[in-house]
Design a protein around this motif. Structure first.
Motif, mmCIF file in Angstrom:
data_model
loop_
_atom_site.group_PDB
_atom_site.id
_atom_site.type_symbol
_atom_site.label_atom_id
_atom_site.label_comp_id
_atom_site.label_asym_id
_atom_site.label_seq_id
_atom_site.Cartn_x
_atom_site.Cartn_y
_atom_site.Cartn_z
ATOM 1 N N ILE A 215 4.074 -10.594 4.893
ATOM 2 C CA ILE A 215 4.297 -10.647 6.338
ATOM 3 C C ILE A 215 5.790 -10.731 6.664
ATOM 4 C CG2 ILE A 215 3.964 -12.080 8.401
ATOM 5 C CD1 ILE A 215 1.249 -12.896 7.225
ATOM 6 N N ALA A 216 6.521 -11.545 5.920
ATOM 7 C CA ALA A 216 7.891 -11.883 6.315
ATOM 8 C C ALA A 216 8.992 -11.135 5.575
ATOM 9 C CB ALA A 216 8.103 -13.394 6.132
ATOM 10 N N ALA A 217 8.754 -10.678 4.373
ATOM 11 C CA ALA A 217 9.830 -10.073 3.573
ATOM 12 C C ALA A 217 10.030 -8.606 3.921
ATOM 13 C CB ALA A 217 9.510 -10.219 2.089
ATOM 14 N N PRO A 218 11.238 -8.091 3.722
ATOM 15 C CA PRO A 218 11.471 -6.653 3.923
ATOM 16 C C PRO A 218 10.606 -5.826 2.985
ATOM 17 C CG PRO A 218 13.549 -7.844 3.696
ATOM 18 C CD PRO A 218 12.466 -8.801 3.324
ATOM 19 N N ALA A 219 10.172 -4.657 3.453
ATOM 20 C CA ALA A 219 9.293 -3.816 2.653
ATOM 21 C C ALA A 219 9.923 -3.412 1.325
ATOM 22 C CB ALA A 219 8.908 -2.566 3.453
ATOM 23 N N THR A 220 11.250 -3.351 1.281
ATOM 24 C CA THR A 220 11.920 -2.944 0.044
ATOM 25 C C THR A 220 11.813 -3.986 -1.061
ATOM 26 O OG1 THR A 220 13.996 -3.819 0.943
ATOM 27 C CG2 THR A 220 13.560 -1.463 1.259
ATOM 28 N N GLN A 221 11.400 -5.201 -0.715
ATOM 29 C CA GLN A 221 11.344 -6.269 -1.708
ATOM 30 C C GLN A 221 9.922 -6.759 -1.991
ATOM 31 O OE1 GLN A 221 14.144 -9.437 -1.147
ATOM 32 N NE2 GLN A 221 15.796 -8.073 -0.515
ATOM 33 N N THR A 222 8.921 -6.073 -1.487
ATOM 34 C CA THR A 222 7.548 -6.569 -1.611
ATOM 35 C C THR A 222 6.748 -5.926 -2.743
ATOM 36 O OG1 THR A 222 6.801 -4.968 0.050
ATOM 37 C CG2 THR A 222 7.414 -7.170 0.834
ATOM 38 N N ALA A 223 7.353 -5.014 -3.505
ATOM 39 C CA ALA A 223 6.603 -4.363 -4.588
ATOM 40 C C ALA A 223 5.985 -5.375 -5.555
ATOM 41 C CB ALA A 223 7.494 -3.382 -5.330
ATOM 42 N N PRO A 224 6.735 -6.424 -5.989
ATOM 43 C CA PRO A 224 6.106 -7.405 -6.891
ATOM 44 C C PRO A 224 4.947 -8.150 -6.238
ATOM 45 C CG PRO A 224 8.500 -7.609 -6.936
ATOM 46 C CD PRO A 224 8.160 -6.721 -5.789
ATOM 47 N N VAL A 278 -1.815 -0.252 -0.664
ATOM 48 C CA VAL A 278 -1.481 0.998 0.024
ATOM 49 C C VAL A 278 -0.404 0.807 1.085
ATOM 50 C CG1 VAL A 278 -3.795 1.901 -0.378
ATOM 51 C CG2 VAL A 278 -3.310 0.697 1.754
ATOM 52 N N SER A 279 0.083 -0.431 1.256
ATOM 53 C CA SER A 279 1.043 -0.678 2.335
ATOM 54 C C SER A 279 2.396 -0.019 2.071
ATOM 55 C CB SER A 279 1.219 -2.183 2.549
ATOM 56 O OG SER A 279 1.767 -2.785 1.399
ATOM 57 N N ARG A 280 2.863 -0.111 0.824
ATOM 58 C CA ARG A 280 4.160 0.482 0.463
ATOM 59 C C ARG A 280 5.225 0.068 1.485
ATOM 60 N NH1 ARG A 280 3.895 1.876 -4.818
ATOM 61 N NH2 ARG A 280 1.849 2.790 -5.251
ATOM 62 N N ARG A 281 5.658 1.015 2.304
ATOM 63 C CA ARG A 281 6.723 0.727 3.267
ATOM 64 C C ARG A 281 6.203 0.572 4.696
ATOM 65 N NH1 ARG A 281 11.613 1.131 0.949
ATOM 66 N NH2 ARG A 281 11.757 2.218 -1.043
ATOM 67 N N SER A 282 4.913 0.413 4.842
ATOM 68 C CA SER A 282 4.336 0.229 6.175
ATOM 69 C C SER A 282 4.338 -1.252 6.532
ATOM 70 C CB SER A 282 2.904 0.782 6.214
ATOM 71 O OG SER A 282 2.268 0.405 7.419
ATOM 72 N N ARG A 283 5.107 -1.632 7.521
ATOM 73 C CA ARG A 283 5.174 -3.024 7.928
ATOM 74 C C ARG A 283 3.847 -3.481 8.534
ATOM 75 N NH1 ARG A 283 7.071 -6.207 5.886
ATOM 76 N NH2 ARG A 283 7.547 -7.593 7.620
ATOM 77 N N LEU A 284 3.173 -2.552 9.246
ATOM 78 C CA LEU A 284 1.905 -2.920 9.866
ATOM 79 C C LEU A 284 0.856 -3.233 8.807
ATOM 80 C CD1 LEU A 284 0.097 -3.268 12.312
ATOM 81 C CD2 LEU A 284 -0.363 -0.800 12.251
ATOM 82 N N LEU A 285 0.718 -2.361 7.815
ATOM 83 C CA LEU A 285 -0.260 -2.602 6.760
ATOM 84 C C LEU A 285 0.094 -3.852 5.957
ATOM 85 C CD1 LEU A 285 -1.173 0.919 5.315
ATOM 86 C CD2 LEU A 285 -2.688 -0.712 6.463
ATOM 87 N N ALA A 286 1.382 -4.061 5.734
ATOM 88 C CA ALA A 286 1.814 -5.254 4.998
ATOM 89 C C ALA A 286 1.446 -6.520 5.762
ATOM 90 C CB ALA A 286 3.316 -5.197 4.742
ATOM 91 N N ALA A 287 1.629 -6.484 7.089
ATOM 92 C CA ALA A 287 1.290 -7.656 7.901
ATOM 93 C C ALA A 287 -0.213 -7.899 7.907
ATOM 94 C CB ALA A 287 1.810 -7.466 9.327
ATOM 95 N N ILE A 288 -0.999 -6.827 8.017
ATOM 96 C CA ILE A 288 -2.454 -6.966 7.984
ATOM 97 C C ILE A 288 -2.899 -7.532 6.634
ATOM 98 C CG2 ILE A 288 -4.629 -5.685 7.966
ATOM 99 C CD1 ILE A 288 -3.357 -3.776 10.006
ATOM 100 N N SER A 289 -2.321 -6.989 5.576
ATOM 101 C CA SER A 289 -2.644 -7.467 4.237
ATOM 102 C C SER A 289 -2.304 -8.941 4.079
ATOM 103 C CB SER A 289 -1.889 -6.646 3.199
ATOM 104 O OG SER A 289 -1.959 -7.251 1.926
#
Length: 336
Positions: A215-224, A278-289
């Motif tokens: 939810i909070a981290a930049p998409a570039t750092q969320t791969a792990p 499947v979120s990858r660089r999608s902030r919306l999907l990352a937030a939902i996840s």
């Protein structure tokens, strides 16, 4: 809580030409001479919240340490503040359930390695200051560069790094000891789940902290975090399936309000993990996840907590397994 519970009702037998005959009908499991068969837990829902926030703190600390080692400063900051927020809430909830702050202090007077409660209190007391130092060190850029405060600004990062790694070393114990604590009671659905509860809680802790990071981290750092969410889901789902296969004492994990909470936690975990992958660089999907993963952890902790309370209130979860164990021990020749 009582560790052993006698059977409700005495069976008397007399021998005759037709063999053994019961002179007293089988018990209906309603009570033991008008008294509850097992004393229900005195813990309130503060403890269910404590189970969640403690796991969140542990997971946040582990993520922060990983981000520190791999050079992801934004994710490290989020992990450290998650750890501090989680352990602060956890301490508050524990003290609130105890009723008086002095009771928490009294538990630190002794250290008993045979008592999960005593060990857990010391784990919490060790983790909290370390997580606090690591989080406060993130404020170093806000400190003036000159004078005495300038020295503090230069010292804060290395001190914070050391404290963060030390907190991460304590974090696995913080994430799993509550599972051992529940299993150490006489509550049937907790006690019989002793091999699985620590794994369920470990997976739940990592899932919740991964959710906050997504939810909070930049998409570039969320791969792990995406890979961590998958690993956490695997551990938790395998452990959760074992809870449901306990037999009679696994029933509260499948039925009623507690069963619905556990099922909701499993469904949210699956949704959150799939969205993370499947979120990858999608902030919306990352937030939902992330939201689904955090909600999954909450539902799982409250579901497990409620399942134990259900099994303590209903005498059948104590009496029936005891009779089955006695039958196995004595053999078919002594069965009525």
């Amino acid at each position: 809580m009582t560790d052993t519970t006698p059977l409700d009702g005495h069976r008397r037998r007399r021998r005759g030409g037709d063999g053994e005959q019961l002179t007293v009908p089988p018990a209906d499991f309603s009570s033991y001479y008008g008294r509850p068969v097992l004393k229900p837990p005195v813990w309130k829902h503060d403890i269910a919240g404590y189970l969640f926030t403690g796991g969140l703190a542990a997971g946040g600390s582990l993520i922060a340490a990983g981000a520190q080692v791999t050079g992801r400063p934004e994710l490290r900051t989020i992990g450290r503040w998650t750890a501090l927020g989680g352990v602060t809430a956890s301490t508050y909830l524990l003290i609130h359930d105890l009723g008086r702050p002095s009771r928490f202090h009294h538990m630190l007077r002794v250290a008993k390695v045979t008592s999960p409660m005593s060990v857990g209190t010391w784990i919490l007391a060790a983790f909290g200051p370390l997580a606090g130092v690591a989080a406060v060190a993130e404020l170093a850029p806000l400190i003036p560069q000159h004078g005495v405060l300038g020295l503090a600004r230069r010292l804060a990062p290395p001190v914070g790094h050391a404290a963060g790694l030390a907190a991460a070393a304590v974090a696995p114990a913080l994430a799993t000891y509550t599972g051992v604590l529940l299993a150490d009671t006489a509550v049937p659905s907790w006690h019989d789940a002793y091999p699985s509860l620590p794994f369920v809680f470990a997976g739940s802790a990592l899932a919740a902290a991964s959710g906050v990071g997504l939810i909070a981290a930049p998409a570039t750092q969320t791969a792990p975090l995406r890979r961590l969410a998958l690993a956490a889901a695997t551990v938790e789902l395998v452990g959760g399936r074992r809870l449901e296969r306990l037999g009679l004492t696994g029933e509260p994990y499948r039925r009623g309000r507690s069963g619905r909470l556990v099922t909701a936690g499993r469904a949210l975990l699956a949704v959150g993990t799939a969205a993370a992958l499947v979120s990858r660089r999608s902030r919306l999907l990352a937030a939902i996840s992330g939201a689904a993963l955090v909600a999954s952890s909450v539902a799982t902790r409250f579901g497990v907590f409620e399942a134990g309370r259900v099994s303590a209130r209903d005498p059948k979860y104590t009496v029936v397994p005891q009779r089955e164990r006695l039958d196995e021990k004595n053999g078919p020749a002594l069965r009525p």
